[in-house]
Design an enzyme around this catalytic site. Structure first.
Site, PDB file in Angstrom:
ATOM      1  N   HIS A  54      -2.665   7.917   6.761  1.00  9.99           N
ATOM      2  CA  HIS A  54      -3.140   6.556   6.075  1.00  9.99           C
ATOM      3  C   HIS A  54      -4.659   6.384   6.067  1.00  9.99           C
ATOM      4  O   HIS A  54      -5.278   5.864   4.951  1.00  9.99           O
ATOM      5  CB  HIS A  54      -2.176   5.488   6.596  1.00  9.99           C
TER       6      HIS A  54
ATOM      7  N   SER B  84      19.020  42.959 -56.375  1.00  2.39           N
ATOM      8  CA  SER B  84      20.025  44.019 -56.452  1.00  2.39           C
ATOM      9  C   SER B  84      20.774  44.311 -55.158  1.00  2.39           C
ATOM     10  O   SER B  84      21.544  43.304 -54.635  1.00  2.39           O
ATOM     11  CB  SER B  84      19.063  45.246 -56.747  1.00  2.39           C
TER      12      SER B  84
ATOM     13  N   CYS C 269       1.018  -1.202   0.148  1.00  6.22           N
ATOM     14  CA  CYS C 269       0.096  -0.181  -0.062  1.00  6.22           C
ATOM     15  C   CYS C 269       0.955   1.225   0.033  1.00  6.22           C
ATOM     16  O   CYS C 269       0.328   2.426  -0.273  1.00  6.22           O
ATOM     17  CB  CYS C 269      -0.660   0.105   1.210  1.00  6.22           C
TER      18      CYS C 269
ATOM     19  N   HIS D  85      -9.628   2.700  -0.752  1.00  2.00           N
ATOM     20  CA  HIS D  85      -8.104   2.500  -0.446  1.00  2.00           C
ATOM     21  C   HIS D  85      -7.516   2.153  -1.944  1.00  2.00           C
ATOM     22  O   HIS D  85      -8.164   1.048  -2.722  1.00  2.00           O
ATOM     23  CB  HIS D  85      -7.912   1.316   0.254  1.00  2.00           C
TER      24      HIS D  85
END
Length: 994
Positions: free
Chosen positions: A316, A616, A180, A355
């Site tokens: 978490h 020219s 994870c 998750h």
């Protein structure tokens, strides 16, 4: 910022993400701040259609919910040079990260191919459900060679290296797997690589996909899964999480480098850490207070951040009974007893999107970065009362449950981000808001460039950019232009628009470039094209032009009593300076300065001439650019030439819209052919009164004509008194062979070394007819050309057009405005440069900006996803959108013109049975149809592994013929291989006959 403030600090300069309910980072933030939960709750019919068994549907503990990521089956395989078959086999997690990596680099404003430093990649992904559920169930359908490709396209060993190969990333390329915490650990190691100077720019992130996507899960009491499909982080009712799909990548740089290059900075990483729990926990899958405490403490130490300066923690936050209290306990120990309570908000993105396994850390990081960037804290969902094991009132933390403005403080806003993996690898980052950067403004026009692989993608890009600019009026157009010019890869379909000083956009053009780049021709006009204030805007706004012009003026001042710069710049129309500009001795040096300075700019910007032609006086500019004459000598020669011609008898010149042979009956004696500009027109010169009489006769006859703004009869016998003195002038100078070819006005052919070094040539040049038309015809023989008029006006551009050459359309361009045109000099130059770019020229746009602009976040490439799935089902929705049809039972999508956009050939069908059999084999191996006999195997996405499959099938088709592996590389078309087979078959028959 001071050096000490930038030390050991990483800037986040680009981001890309695909999350449930959000196809891009902007949509992700919109969902977060509005408290949107992106969980899909399925009906029974939806699940039945997805193949879920009836016994599952009726099980009381079957939760019919998942955070769904849309379009996981879609992939723009032609964009990345893959075959359809390879794309079908490739793990969709790898495909997602490949697209995210491209987008993150674009969002940062960089192109890997042109980036001078090392770009590294650190990434990981979740378990390969695609291999298990889709590919292995069909393994009997694969040939032995295809099984080798299955390994290469589905092993995580090749995740990062494939992305590095496709994007041309030459730094470290590492795949990480820590469950994870994978993607946040990848970011930590990317930071380490940058701080150790092993990388100059780093990409980091991860992906995870649930396959099948439309499927629920079985809830078990005490397990990690939520009983109701909701993640309730830190809440008393929290009983588990829900797993979903997503992907994200960030682009990182050392802060000092990001500031130096004026990168767009979302936020800073002040410190990062990663560790493992070891065995100090109750079980392998259990979290550890000690391990989490140590990682948070180390990250704060690396950041030198006082805990009281941290205003938010992205936890978490899995919403599990065991995990949430352990995480808060670890954070409390890491923060220590500061004496302050509930000053730090806490939340978890898992309450919004579930998750995401290996992508969960990058999702939390991107969320936190967006919070710092927008100075707002979005709500953490489903929180009503705390988990009984958590005492928030006695901690530094509180769960934020509403969108809140993040108030400023005496210190910068800071956030912490955590990600913990099953097995114990933990990561924590300390973020800080980006420093404010000074805005550098420019009041000159800008050119906005877009390019794409297909015309439909280009239209999408243009629409997206238009919407973005409307939503963000605060963006500086110079920054927008610079980002698009240097921060995007160029593709065949191109679009250019001019942004005025008022911010309004005007389309310059759209075009599809050819495979071969046109050769560039510089054309330098002669006297008569000058006007007051010509190139004044370039002198003011383009420093490079000003430097070259000033160098010329400084040299001219050694030879003239008059300072020419004030005559040219800053004078009103019709003033005294206008009369001076008509004088040959003044006009010729000024024209030379403008044309020479502009040519040097164009060359410095990447437009190197294949050949040149002047009219020219313009021939002298060509000679100087070609190295025949040094700049100092050329200016001295032009001054003397102008003075001598000014002293010659007066005269006049008339441009006539008819060949000289057709106006013989209207001319008096003393009128001479001065120039042949195209087959249908000419210029005559002579005595002023004779020219006026001719003009009157032509008017009566209805023949177009125009009196030129000159005071003498150039390129006629009236110049005879000048020739001797000027030849003596030229004898003083050392002349060299040209290192860039250019055309002689006298011969209409390329200048030879003998002509260049002969002083008599230069004196004759003053009197002889200008054979410009013949010069154009000579240059035409060089093939695909782009003609640029490098000087004031459009006279030569019009002359080339008058040759009536069909191939010249769109490839004859002027780089300066006409004196009567109501547009700025910068606008005319940018339009000319843009037209070159639209036709395929490479231009170093960064050199056109007076000061270094900033890079800004702009819409990224609109990938055109096609269904790529091993089940062989066609993308019926895409087929319907494209108005295409497939034969009954055909399992492949018919290729559209968009699919062939990257090919250099038109479709050509097989002409005989052998070619038809080869087409069948190629279509099977590449998974693409139809394939033409002139299509290149490698342009179709072929590579060495696919070539092995091809050879194997060819040998099965014709066992008596031995096809060598290298033949595919030497003869990469069906037509070429068929010819080789036929030759070998003849040789085989002849050997058997004998």
């Amino acid at each position: 910022m001071t050096v000490s403030e930038t030390e050991n600090t990483i800037a986040i300069i680009g981001m890309s993400g695909r999350f449930p309910g959000a196809g891009h980072v902007g949509q992700f933030w919109d969902n977060l701040k509005h408290g949107q939960e992106s969980i899909t709750f399925f009906t029974d019919d939806m699940l039945r259609e997805a193949g879920v068994r009836e016994d599952k549907l009726h099980a009381p503990n079957y939760v019919k919910a998942a955070p769904v990521l849309t379009d996981i089956d879609k992939f723009d395989y032609p964009f990345f040079g893959m075959s359809k078959r390879e794309a079908d086999m490739l793990d969709p997690q790898h495909r997602l990260l490949l697209m995210c990596a491209w987008e993150a680099l674009e969002d940062a404003g960089y192109v890997a191919d042109s980036y001078e430093g090392l770009i590294s990649l650190f990434a990981g992904c979740g378990f390969n459900n695609y291999l298990v559920n889709e590919i292995l169930s069909r393994k009997d359908d694969f040939s032995e060679e295809e099984l080798q490709m299955v390994l290469q396209t589905n092993s995580n060993d090749y995740l990062s290296t494939r992305i590095s190969y496709k994007l041309n990333l030459r730094g470290t390329s590492v795949t990480l797997q820590t469950a994870c915490s994978t993607s946040l650990v990848a970011v930590h190691y990317a930071c380490q690589s940058l701080l150790m100077y092993q990388s100059d720019l780093a990409l980091a992130g991860g992906a995870s996909l649930r396959i099948p996507a439309l499927e629920g899960y079985m809830y078990q009491e005490g397990g990690i899964f939520s009983p109701d499909g909701h993640c309730r982080a830190f809440d008393a009712e929290a009983k588990g999480t829900i797993f979903g799909s997503g992907a994200g990548i960030v682009a990182l740089k050392r802060l000092e480098d990001a500031l130096e290059h004026r990168d767009h900075i979302y936020a800073l990483i002040k410190g990062s850490a990663a560790n493992n729990d070891g065995s100090s926990k109750v079980g392998y899958t259990a979290p550890s207070v000690e391990g989490q405490r140590r990682v948070v403490t180390e990250a704060m130490m690396m950041a030198e951040a006082d805990p009281r300066t941290i205003g938010y923690i992205e936890a978490h936050g899995t919403g599990t009974v065991l995990g949430d209290p352990i995480e808060i306990a670890a954070l409390q120990e890491a923060f220590g007893d500061t004496g302050d309570k509930q000053y730090c908000a806490i939340g978890s993105v898992k309450t919004n999107i579930g998750h995401l396994n290996a992508a969960s850390g990058i999702a939390g990081l991107i969320k936190s970065v967006l919070m710092l960037y927008n100075k707002q804290i979005p709500p953490s969902l489903h929180y009503h009362r705390p988990n009984p094991a958590i005492d928030f009132k006695e901690s530094p933390f509180y769960v934020n449950t509403a969108l809140t403005d993040w108030a400023a403080a005496a210190h910068p806003r800071r956030a912490g981000v955590s990600s913990f993996g099953i097995g114990g690898t933990n990561a924590h980052l300390i973020l800080e808001e980006a420093p404010t950067s000074p805005k550098a403004g420019s009041r000159m026009e800008q050119v906005l460039l877009l390019s794409a692989r297909t015309d439909t993608a280009l239209d999408s890009m243009a629409a997206a950019l238009h919407r973005h600019l409307q939503l963000h009026p605060e963006l500086a157009m110079e920054d927008v232009a610079y980002t698009l010019q240097v921060g995007r890869q160029a593709f065949p379909y191109r679009y250019a628009a001019l942004s005025g000083v008022d911010g309004g956009l005007k389309l310059i053009g759209k075009n599809k470039t050819d495979k071969g780049k046109a050769k560039i021709i510089f054309m330098f006009p002669g006297q008569g094209s000058q006007y007051i204030n010509m190139a004044a805007g370039l002198y003011e706004h383009i420093p490079l032009f000003r430097r070259w012009a000033d160098k010329c003026f400084a040299e001219l001042n050694k030879h003239l009593r008059t300072d020419l710069a004030p005559i040219l710049f800053g004078a009103p129309e019709g003033g005294a300076n206008a009369a001076l500009l008509d004088q040959t001795a003044i006009a010729q040096p000024l024209l030379f300065v403008v044309e020479y300075a502009l040519a040097r700019c164009l060359m410095d910007w990447g437009l190197e001439p294949h050949a040149m032609i002047g009219h020219s006086l313009g021939e002298y500019v060509a000679a100087c650019i070609a190295g025949v004459i040094s700049l100092e000598d050329a200016l001295a020669i032009i001054v003397k030439r102008g003075e001598l011609m000014q002293q010659s008898p007066g005269g006049a010149m008339l441009a006539v819209s008819a060949p000289f042979g057709e106006i013989g009956g209207f001319t008096d004696e003393g009128i001479h052919l001065s120039a042949v500009n195209n087959p249908g027109s000419c210029t005559v010169a002579g005595d002023g009164e004779a020219i006026l009489r001719l003009a009157a006769r032509l008017e009566t006859a209805g023949i177009g004509h125009k009196l030129l703004p000159v005071s003498h009869a150039f390129h006629s016998p009236l110049m005879a008194p000048v020739l001797g003195p000027f030849e003596q002038v030229m004898q003083k100078y050392k002349l060299h062979a040209p290192h860039i070819p250019y055309i002689s006005n006298v011969t209409g052919d390329y200048m030879t070394e003998a002509q260049v070094k002969n002083p008599r040539y230069w004196s004759d040049h003053i009197r002889e007819t200008v054979n410009f038309s013949a010069g154009i015809e000579t240059l035409r023989q060089s093939g695909n050309l782009m003609w640029l008029e490098v000087g004031p006006g459009k006279a030569l551009t019009q002359l080339v057009h008058q040759h009536g050459i069909e191939s010249l359309k769109g490839n004859v361009l002027n780089m300066m405005r006409h004196g009567k045109e109501d547009e700025s000099d910068v606008s005319a130059l940018l339009k000319g440069l843009s037209a070159c770019w639209l036709s395929g020229a490479d231009i170093q746009w960064e050199k056109l900006h007076p000061a270094l602009p900033g890079r800004v976040s702009l819409p990224t490439y609109p990938f055109e996803g096609r269904r790529c799935w091993i089940d062989g089902k066609q993308d019926s929705e895409w087929v319907e959108e494209q108005g295409l049809a497939t034969a009954a039972g055909d399992s492949e999508v018919v290729r559209s013109s968009a699919d062939r956009a990257h090919l250099s050939t038109a479709y050509v069908p097989p002409a005989d049975g052998l070619q038809g059999n080869l087409v069948d084999i190629w279509e099977q191996v590449l998974g693409i149809r139809p394939i033409g006999i002139k299509d290149d195997f490698f342009e179709l996405g072929g590579h060495s592994l696919l070539a092995t499959q091809l050879i194997s099938r060819l040998r099965n088709l014709i066992p008596e013929i031995e096809i060598q592996f290298d033949r595919i590389f030497n003869y990469p078309t069906i037509e070429g291989i068929a010819e080789q087979i036929e030759m070998q078959m003849i040789e085989h028959l002849e050997s058997n006959f004998h």
